[in-house]
Design a protein around this motif. Sequence first.
Motif, PDB file in Angstrom:
ATOM      1  N   VAL A   1      -9.345   4.562  -1.335  1.00  0.00           N
ATOM      2  CA  VAL A   1     -10.307   5.252  -0.483  1.00  0.00           C
ATOM      3  C   VAL A   1     -10.549   6.642  -1.058  1.00  0.00           C
ATOM      4  O   VAL A   1      -9.624   7.298  -1.536  1.00  0.00           O
ATOM      5  CB  VAL A   1      -9.776   5.335   0.971  1.00  0.00           C
ATOM      6  CG1 VAL A   1     -10.643   6.276   1.809  1.00  0.00           C
ATOM      7  CG2 VAL A   1      -9.746   3.943   1.595  1.00  0.00           C
TER       8      VAL A   1
ATOM      9  N   TRP B   1       1.920  10.213   2.603  1.00  0.00           N
ATOM     10  CA  TRP B   1       1.472   8.943   3.182  1.00  0.00           C
ATOM     11  C   TRP B   1       2.258   7.863   2.461  1.00  0.00           C
ATOM     12  O   TRP B   1       2.484   7.950   1.247  1.00  0.00           O
ATOM     13  CB  TRP B   1      -0.025   8.739   2.961  1.00  0.00           C
ATOM     14  CG  TRP B   1      -0.891   9.775   3.620  1.00  0.00           C
ATOM     15  CD1 TRP B   1      -0.527  10.677   4.604  1.00  0.00           C
ATOM     16  CD2 TRP B   1      -2.284  10.025   3.353  1.00  0.00           C
ATOM     17  NE1 TRP B   1      -1.592  11.463   4.954  1.00  0.00           N
ATOM     18  CE2 TRP B   1      -2.691  11.081   4.204  1.00  0.00           C
ATOM     19  CE3 TRP B   1      -3.199   9.464   2.487  1.00  0.00           C
ATOM     20  CZ2 TRP B   1      -3.993  11.578   4.201  1.00  0.00           C
ATOM     21  CZ3 TRP B   1      -4.507   9.956   2.481  1.00  0.00           C
ATOM     22  CH2 TRP B   1      -4.900  10.996   3.345  1.00  0.00           C
TER      23      TRP B   1
ATOM     24  N   HIS C   1      -5.681  10.332  -1.996  1.00  0.00           N
ATOM     25  CA  HIS C   1      -5.076   9.159  -1.359  1.00  0.00           C
ATOM     26  C   HIS C   1      -3.946   8.585  -2.217  1.00  0.00           C
ATOM     27  O   HIS C   1      -2.977   8.062  -1.692  1.00  0.00           O
ATOM     28  CB  HIS C   1      -6.134   8.091  -1.063  1.00  0.00           C
ATOM     29  CG  HIS C   1      -6.912   8.376   0.191  1.00  0.00           C
ATOM     30  ND1 HIS C   1      -6.776   7.628   1.340  1.00  0.00           N
ATOM     31  CD2 HIS C   1      -7.803   9.357   0.477  1.00  0.00           C
ATOM     32  CE1 HIS C   1      -7.568   8.125   2.286  1.00  0.00           C
ATOM     33  NE2 HIS C   1      -8.218   9.161   1.775  1.00  0.00           N
TER      34      HIS C   1
ATOM     35  N   CYS D   1      -3.905   2.655  -2.714  1.00  0.00           N
ATOM     36  CA  CYS D   1      -5.053   2.861  -1.834  1.00  0.00           C
ATOM     37  C   CYS D   1      -6.264   3.214  -2.691  1.00  0.00           C
ATOM     38  O   CYS D   1      -6.147   3.882  -3.707  1.00  0.00           O
ATOM     39  CB  CYS D   1      -4.747   3.977  -0.844  1.00  0.00           C
ATOM     40  SG  CYS D   1      -6.137   4.303   0.262  1.00  0.00           S
TER      41      CYS D   1
ATOM     42  N   LEU E   1       0.403   6.632  -1.657  1.00  0.00           N
ATOM     43  CA  LEU E   1       0.022   5.246  -1.361  1.00  0.00           C
ATOM     44  C   LEU E   1      -0.115   4.418  -2.646  1.00  0.00           C
ATOM     45  O   LEU E   1      -1.220   4.212  -3.157  1.00  0.00           O
ATOM     46  CB  LEU E   1      -1.271   5.220  -0.545  1.00  0.00           C
ATOM     47  CG  LEU E   1      -1.116   5.758   0.885  1.00  0.00           C
ATOM     48  CD1 LEU E   1      -2.460   5.800   1.607  1.00  0.00           C
ATOM     49  CD2 LEU E   1      -0.119   4.933   1.689  1.00  0.00           C
TER      50      LEU E   1
ATOM     51  N   PRO F   1      -8.779   6.356   6.966  1.00  0.00           N
ATOM     52  CA  PRO F   1      -8.985   4.998   6.442  1.00  0.00           C
ATOM     53  C   PRO F   1      -8.168   4.800   5.163  1.00  0.00           C
ATOM     54  O   PRO F   1      -8.029   5.738   4.376  1.00  0.00           O
ATOM     55  CB  PRO F   1     -10.486   4.964   6.119  1.00  0.00           C
ATOM     56  CG  PRO F   1     -11.079   6.180   6.717  1.00  0.00           C
ATOM     57  CD  PRO F   1      -9.997   7.181   6.893  1.00  0.00           C
ATOM     58  N   HIS F   2      -7.618   3.610   4.998  1.00  0.00           N
ATOM     59  CA  HIS F   2      -6.884   3.278   3.774  1.00  0.00           C
ATOM     60  C   HIS F   2      -7.176   1.837   3.389  1.00  0.00           C
ATOM     61  O   HIS F   2      -7.741   1.072   4.177  1.00  0.00           O
ATOM     62  CB  HIS F   2      -5.373   3.441   3.966  1.00  0.00           C
ATOM     63  CG  HIS F   2      -4.938   4.846   4.258  1.00  0.00           C
ATOM     64  ND1 HIS F   2      -5.205   5.894   3.425  1.00  0.00           N
ATOM     65  CD2 HIS F   2      -4.244   5.364   5.305  1.00  0.00           C
ATOM     66  CE1 HIS F   2      -4.695   7.004   3.943  1.00  0.00           C
ATOM     67  NE2 HIS F   2      -4.116   6.714   5.087  1.00  0.00           N
TER      68      HIS F   2
HETATM   69 CU   LIG Z   1      -5.835   5.934   1.560  1.00  0.00          CU
END
Ligand SMILES: [Cu+2]
Length: 376
Positions: free
Chosen positions: A224, A146, A230, A222, A235, A176-177
Amino acid sequence: MVRPQPLGRGRRPDPERRGKIFRYAIISLVIRLTRRRLLSAVPAAGLGATALHTAIPHSHGSANAAEQHAGAAAAASLGHAGGGHAAFRGREVDHRANGFDPHLILRDFDEGKVSRLANGRTLREWTIAAAEQEIEVAPGVKFAAWSYNGRIPGPTLRAREGDRLRIRFVNGGRHPHTMHFHGIHPASADGVAGLGDGEVPPGGETVYEFDAAPYGLHLYHCHVRPLAEHIAKGLYGAFLIDPADAREEADEMVMVMNGFDTNFDRANEVYAANTIGFAYSEKPIRIKRGELVRLYLVNVLEYDLINSFHLHGNFFDYIPTGTSKQASELTDTVMLCQGQRGILEMRFPYTGKYMFHAHQSEFTELGWMGFFEVTD
Ligand SMILES: [Cu+2]
């Protein structure tokens, strides 16, 4: 978010770790016996690529044995042969396919779209989009990542203390991020669930707006849950706030120390600065003798408790978190936990090639090493 585990092979490994090392040993032996066949069997598509490509996030627990074996084999072949990359000499990561080149990320600072507010203050605006993309983290080793703005680490956002910052975040992923910035800001701009706009759903967007403070070297990532995944997926990025009275001119660069768990066992198979294992070893970073070099160093490594930076043939001034003009230490090694960062300043009195790497030998062998090439 990280699980306690031994720092290196010298410590007594836990059973899971022992299993990993044992697997490495077996796979390395197989590789030694069948190197030629294996190398031709690791096409650019990557040994672990097929398995990894279809892997959905948080699936580490369900990855089957074949997937784990494939990922470990690709990574083990990377780490094998003393320095690993030797086994891949002549093979290179396809930076064009990845969409970014660690040598360009190194000296790339994104100062945003700059305008002036009615009150005279500087406004900086960015649009950052999260996306899903497959990247080649070492020759032949693919990872379903990601990214922020199509690169890992995300853009190095650069501002001056006191600027107004407006970051529009667009979630182009399937989960979701958020963007959570380190620094001083209102809770509503913190980028965590339940505050402000909270988690940004797939296809959604939000705006984080706050003042740049304090000056120093920070990061964003991120936030989340499950947080480890994540972050480990890619991210994150560096977030630099310059002091109002700028630092001395220098050859500036950014290294975000990271790693990749290619077989979903919550341990990394590839380590790097700026994502691509051995990138600065295959092609050293060129610097000029006597010139001030300022290195912005951030550790985002997931799954390992500690990371480090060690420089050969020289010492550097170290400013923890970059929140001072005064260095706290003259050293050749700094140790950072996840989220820690600092500024390194150095000049090379001699020409030649100087290695830098994590002083955890395992990380070095699995990609986290490179060279400065000092010339007149
Ligand atoms: Cu995320």
